[in-house]
Design a protein around this motif. Sequence first.
Motif, PDB file in Angstrom:
ATOM      1  N   ASP A   1      33.965  27.404  31.865  1.00  0.00           N
ATOM      2  CA  ASP A   1      35.256  28.018  32.200  1.00  0.00           C
ATOM      3  C   ASP A   1      35.538  29.309  31.430  1.00  0.00           C
ATOM      4  O   ASP A   1      36.661  29.792  31.409  1.00  0.00           O
ATOM      5  N   SER A   2      34.531  29.839  30.752  1.00  0.00           N
ATOM      6  CA  SER A   2      34.761  31.127  30.092  1.00  0.00           C
ATOM      7  C   SER A   2      34.715  32.232  31.149  1.00  0.00           C
ATOM      8  O   SER A   2      34.207  32.023  32.263  1.00  0.00           O
ATOM      9  N   ALA A   3      35.231  33.394  30.752  1.00  0.00           N
ATOM     10  CA  ALA A   3      35.237  34.525  31.696  1.00  0.00           C
ATOM     11  C   ALA A   3      33.803  34.900  32.066  1.00  0.00           C
ATOM     12  O   ALA A   3      33.521  35.317  33.188  1.00  0.00           O
ATOM     13  N   PHE A   4      32.894  34.741  31.101  1.00  0.00           N
ATOM     14  CA  PHE A   4      31.506  35.131  31.353  1.00  0.00           C
ATOM     15  C   PHE A   4      30.855  34.213  32.387  1.00  0.00           C
ATOM     16  O   PHE A   4      30.138  34.671  33.276  1.00  0.00           O
ATOM     17  N   ALA A   5      31.121  32.905  32.266  1.00  0.00           N
ATOM     18  CA  ALA A   5      30.584  31.965  33.245  1.00  0.00           C
ATOM     19  C   ALA A   5      31.125  32.282  34.640  1.00  0.00           C
ATOM     20  O   ALA A   5      30.412  32.207  35.643  1.00  0.00           O
TER      21      ALA A   5
ATOM     22  N   LEU B   1      33.705  35.739  45.905  1.00  0.00           N
ATOM     23  CA  LEU B   1      34.732  36.512  46.600  1.00  0.00           C
ATOM     24  C   LEU B   1      34.331  36.514  48.069  1.00  0.00           C
ATOM     25  O   LEU B   1      33.249  36.991  48.412  1.00  0.00           O
ATOM     26  N   GLY B   2      35.185  35.947  48.897  1.00  0.00           N
ATOM     27  CA  GLY B   2      34.857  35.865  50.315  1.00  0.00           C
ATOM     28  C   GLY B   2      33.601  35.052  50.561  1.00  0.00           C
ATOM     29  O   GLY B   2      32.849  35.321  51.493  1.00  0.00           O
ATOM     30  N   GLY B   3      33.352  34.102  49.685  1.00  0.00           N
ATOM     31  CA  GLY B   3      32.200  33.233  49.875  1.00  0.00           C
ATOM     32  C   GLY B   3      30.942  33.738  49.204  1.00  0.00           C
ATOM     33  O   GLY B   3      30.013  32.983  48.979  1.00  0.00           O
ATOM     34  N   PHE B   4      30.900  35.040  48.871  1.00  0.00           N
ATOM     35  CA  PHE B   4      29.709  35.578  48.227  1.00  0.00           C
ATOM     36  C   PHE B   4      29.917  35.640  46.717  1.00  0.00           C
ATOM     37  O   PHE B   4      30.978  36.037  46.251  1.00  0.00           O
ATOM     38  N   GLY B   5      28.891  35.214  45.982  1.00  0.00           N
ATOM     39  CA  GLY B   5      28.996  35.184  44.529  1.00  0.00           C
ATOM     40  C   GLY B   5      29.173  36.571  43.951  1.00  0.00           C
ATOM     41  O   GLY B   5      28.744  37.564  44.541  1.00  0.00           O
ATOM     42  N   TYR B   6      29.804  36.635  42.786  1.00  0.00           N
ATOM     43  CA  TYR B   6      29.967  37.914  42.114  1.00  0.00           C
ATOM     44  C   TYR B   6      28.629  38.639  41.894  1.00  0.00           C
ATOM     45  O   TYR B   6      28.562  39.853  42.032  1.00  0.00           O
ATOM     46  N   PRO B   7      27.564  37.896  41.535  1.00  0.00           N
ATOM     47  CA  PRO B   7      26.298  38.613  41.342  1.00  0.00           C
ATOM     48  C   PRO B   7      25.881  39.436  42.547  1.00  0.00           C
ATOM     49  O   PRO B   7      25.330  40.538  42.420  1.00  0.00           O
ATOM     50  N   VAL B   8      26.173  38.900  43.749  1.00  0.00           N
ATOM     51  CA  VAL B   8      25.814  39.632  44.967  1.00  0.00           C
ATOM     52  C   VAL B   8      26.591  40.935  45.041  1.00  0.00           C
ATOM     53  O   VAL B   8      26.030  42.010  45.322  1.00  0.00           O
ATOM     54  N   LEU B   9      27.893  40.822  44.760  1.00  0.00           N
ATOM     55  CA  LEU B   9      28.738  42.021  44.849  1.00  0.00           C
ATOM     56  C   LEU B   9      28.335  43.047  43.803  1.00  0.00           C
ATOM     57  O   LEU B   9      28.264  44.251  44.068  1.00  0.00           O
ATOM     58  N   VAL B  10      28.049  42.538  42.585  1.00  0.00           N
ATOM     59  CA  VAL B  10      27.630  43.443  41.510  1.00  0.00           C
ATOM     60  C   VAL B  10      26.340  44.165  41.906  1.00  0.00           C
ATOM     61  O   VAL B  10      26.207  45.384  41.743  1.00  0.00           O
ATOM     62  N   ALA B  11      25.396  43.381  42.449  1.00  0.00           N
ATOM     63  CA  ALA B  11      24.112  43.989  42.841  1.00  0.00           C
ATOM     64  C   ALA B  11      24.325  45.057  43.909  1.00  0.00           C
ATOM     65  O   ALA B  11      23.759  46.151  43.833  1.00  0.00           O
TER      66      ALA B  11
ATOM     67  N   ALA C   1      22.109  34.155  33.377  1.00  0.00           N
ATOM     68  CA  ALA C   1      22.524  33.170  32.381  1.00  0.00           C
ATOM     69  C   ALA C   1      23.935  32.691  32.682  1.00  0.00           C
ATOM     70  O   ALA C   1      24.242  31.500  32.561  1.00  0.00           O
ATOM     71  N   ALA C   2      24.791  33.622  33.074  1.00  0.00           N
ATOM     72  CA  ALA C   2      26.169  33.255  33.390  1.00  0.00           C
ATOM     73  C   ALA C   2      26.186  32.302  34.579  1.00  0.00           C
ATOM     74  O   ALA C   2      26.959  31.346  34.621  1.00  0.00           O
ATOM     75  N   ARG C   3      25.312  32.525  35.511  1.00  0.00           N
ATOM     76  CA  ARG C   3      25.278  31.666  36.690  1.00  0.00           C
ATOM     77  C   ARG C   3      24.752  30.286  36.340  1.00  0.00           C
ATOM     78  O   ARG C   3      25.267  29.268  36.812  1.00  0.00           O
TER      79      ARG C   3
END
Lengths: 572, 341
Positions: free
Chosen positions: B172-176, B183-193, B253-255
């Motif tokens: 539950d940390s911000a990093f995790a 967001l909209g079903g897609f993970g943050y890593p996808v959006l970041v990439a 790692a966060a994921r």
Amino acid sequence: MAPSEAALATPHPGADGAAPPAVLEAVGVGKRFAGVVALDDVSLTLRRGEIHALVGENGAGKSTLIKVLTGVHRPDSGELRLGGEPVSFARPHEAQQAGVSTIYQEVNLVPMMSVARNIFLGREPRNRLRLIDFPRMHREAADLLAGFGVTADVRRPLNTLGVGTQQMVALARAVSVQARVVVMDEPTSALEPREVETLFRVIEDLHSRDIAILYVSHRMDELYRICERVTVLRDGRLVHTGDLAGLDRTQLVSMMLGREVSEVRRHGVTQFSGAHDAAREPVLTARGLSRRHLLDEVSLQLRPGEVLGLGGLLGSGRTETAKALAGALPLDSGTVTVGGRELRRPSPAAAIRAGISLLSEDRKAEGIVPGLSVRENIVLAAMPRLSRAGVVSRKQQDRIVRIFMERLRIKAAGPEQKVEELSGGNQQKVLLARWLCLEPKVLLLDEPTRGIDVGAKAEVQALIDELAQEGLAVLLISSDVEELVEGADRMVVLRGGAVAGELSGDLVTEADLLGALAAHPSEPPAPASEPAVSETPASEQPACEPPASGPPASEPPADASPSAPHADKEQP
Amino acid sequence: MKSLTTAPNPSAPPRVPQASAPSPTGRERIAPLLQRHGAFAVLVALVLVSSFVFPSFGTLDNAQNVSVQASFIAVVALGMTLVIITGGIDLSVGSVFALGGVLAAWASQYGFWAALLLPLVVCGAIGTLNGLLIARAGMAPFIVTLATLLGARGLLLALTDEGATTYLVPRDSAFAELGQGTLGGFGYPVLVALALFAVGGVVLQRTSFGQSLFAVGGSADAATLMGLPVARTRVLVYLLSGLLAGFAGALNAARLSSGVTIIGSGMELDAIAAVVIGGTLLTGGAGSVSGTLWGVLLLAVIQNLINQIGSLNSSYQSVVSGGFLIVVVVAQRYLARARRT
């Protein structure tokens, strides 16, 4: 400058008016590389708006001087002055910023990038977001190139253009940076005659805009046509600097070579002697060599002891013919017969076994292996013959290498010196040695003297002569018309991949060859057909009167006529 | 042979205006297109066909799954694209990726920014070391990055007591949340990439820095003589590659909520494969960021499809990817030849 050729450059008033101020000066510049002196106390003054020739043999220090002037190298001693103020260029970029642009011998642009990107690399026009403004870049590039007679799409990758056009792009880039000085290192070495004309027009334009040009070339005609002053370097030292107009060609060459004028006259600058005795059966017969788009039914015969010239313009199929003979170009049809036996399934290995050796025109890419030593380069092709059960006899290698290094007078620190460290002329000799130690019957020489200096050129030419006299059949390809005319006993002229005619006899002149080369549907094909078809090869009889001083009869006095041939290229 | 005869100078040739180069042939026009968009075309075709054949493939769920899987390697491959365009190679990214993950997991106990910045600093330093050794000391990229591959892996093992210690990201940390949120079903890593690819594309195509990458890769000598900062460009590009690999590791790692020591080996080769499939020339001087994105997705889809075919051993994924790579490289060679002539 020769009055008849004054069409291009109008020299500044030299005698009556005061000399224009200097833009770029090198004062007492010295430079060493790993202890070897490349430049020793060399001074050069480039005046505003002048076209200044820089000449010297390879290794004389021209390239080093250029690199010092353009910020690639820093001088060890002496200084550079720009507009009278001492300057120091740490990088090429700084020299460019200061208005000193350079066009290097081999086009130095990025082949895969577009024309426009090449022109504007490092100074791209930007929009408000500081991003590259491509529409503007393309527009400006097209405008710029239009002034150079280039109308190609500037968005195309550079390598889809011809070499000449690429050279124009390099020139456009060099000039578009507000240059005060443009240094041109052998700009015409890769150009077609037509493109040379365009280049000269551009130079004339630069000249009229008071931009100083330092022009480096081996081609005397060009120098005398466009240059006003000349600086001669030899062995890293300044030999002469002064007006070119009053300077005789022979004198200039003698200064470059460091030989007496009389000696140059006696030997001429090409080292070909008389005709060869070559009346025997042909050793090599090619019949109907054809390859789609490249060769069309090329047939020729080569007899032992003769030098057969293969003439033709760029793209006429000269190199392709040589490659086909050497088994390096797959053919659609046609046969090559050596010593009465037809080569079946041609390949370079089969051709070498049959006694055909090809000295490629591209010394760097298809010839030397730069990282290997002189010895290793020489014995490379002979390896299969020198080895027993895969083991190479070092003793035999050394013997062969010693023989050929002496015979061809290869100047190297020793057989173990790396070939890349040798001059172009010596590299060429190493390659010749590589093929000669195979004891070939037929030697195919594709541009054997291209890009090597005057002295080495003469040596290579003399060697070709000698080899033919010893009974080798030589095929000589050269863009240097003079070399071809003097070197060959007989000439086959190619045009568009087909044999356009054969010239033989001692009446073949450069004009005949030029006519045959240039024969154009629109022009009357002048003497192209055949000026003198004689069954016997040329006689030793000189075609012009022997000079009074009585040097060997085959050489005319070099100063007898203003257009006496020299070791430069006479291009149509 | 005839003797020296004086030859009249050829009369001045007619002044013909320089003709434009011949217009490109059809093949010449198609070749670059195929090079650039070949991977995209294959990807679209594969996705379309598979959607019909495998009912479970064309679902949103599966798309989300595949995209998250691909996002980490995509970020690594982005850096690799830049390196390869300059004519270099970066073999260290797999190790750096794993190192970045472990550092992030360890630092996550000190908060979000520590977890993000520590891997960036360390991995950026490794990238800079690569760049300096290659650009300033003139060493071969292959050797230098092979050395840092080993070095980074060793550092990683030292940090984790040879893998015995596993650092966990606090739940539950911000990093995790950065790794696991959607967001909209897609993970943050996808959006970041995707954001990184957008920025990367603009940098590559529309900035002087991007142009200098092509110039350095196309002809380093020419770039030097044109006055471009060749050494600086090289250092920067390896720095960027290190940063991106470390960042991708941190995201991963966060994921996963932990720094896993065994991941990332062989990742550099997957990244190189994706870059090459995307049409970037291994010899440098040509390539695109978008192509790499399609290359990454293509490899991810192939893996996903093989998983869908339950009967097929998942080991065959590498066989298929390898086969595809060969096809692409052969095609590139053919295209390169078509362009030259």
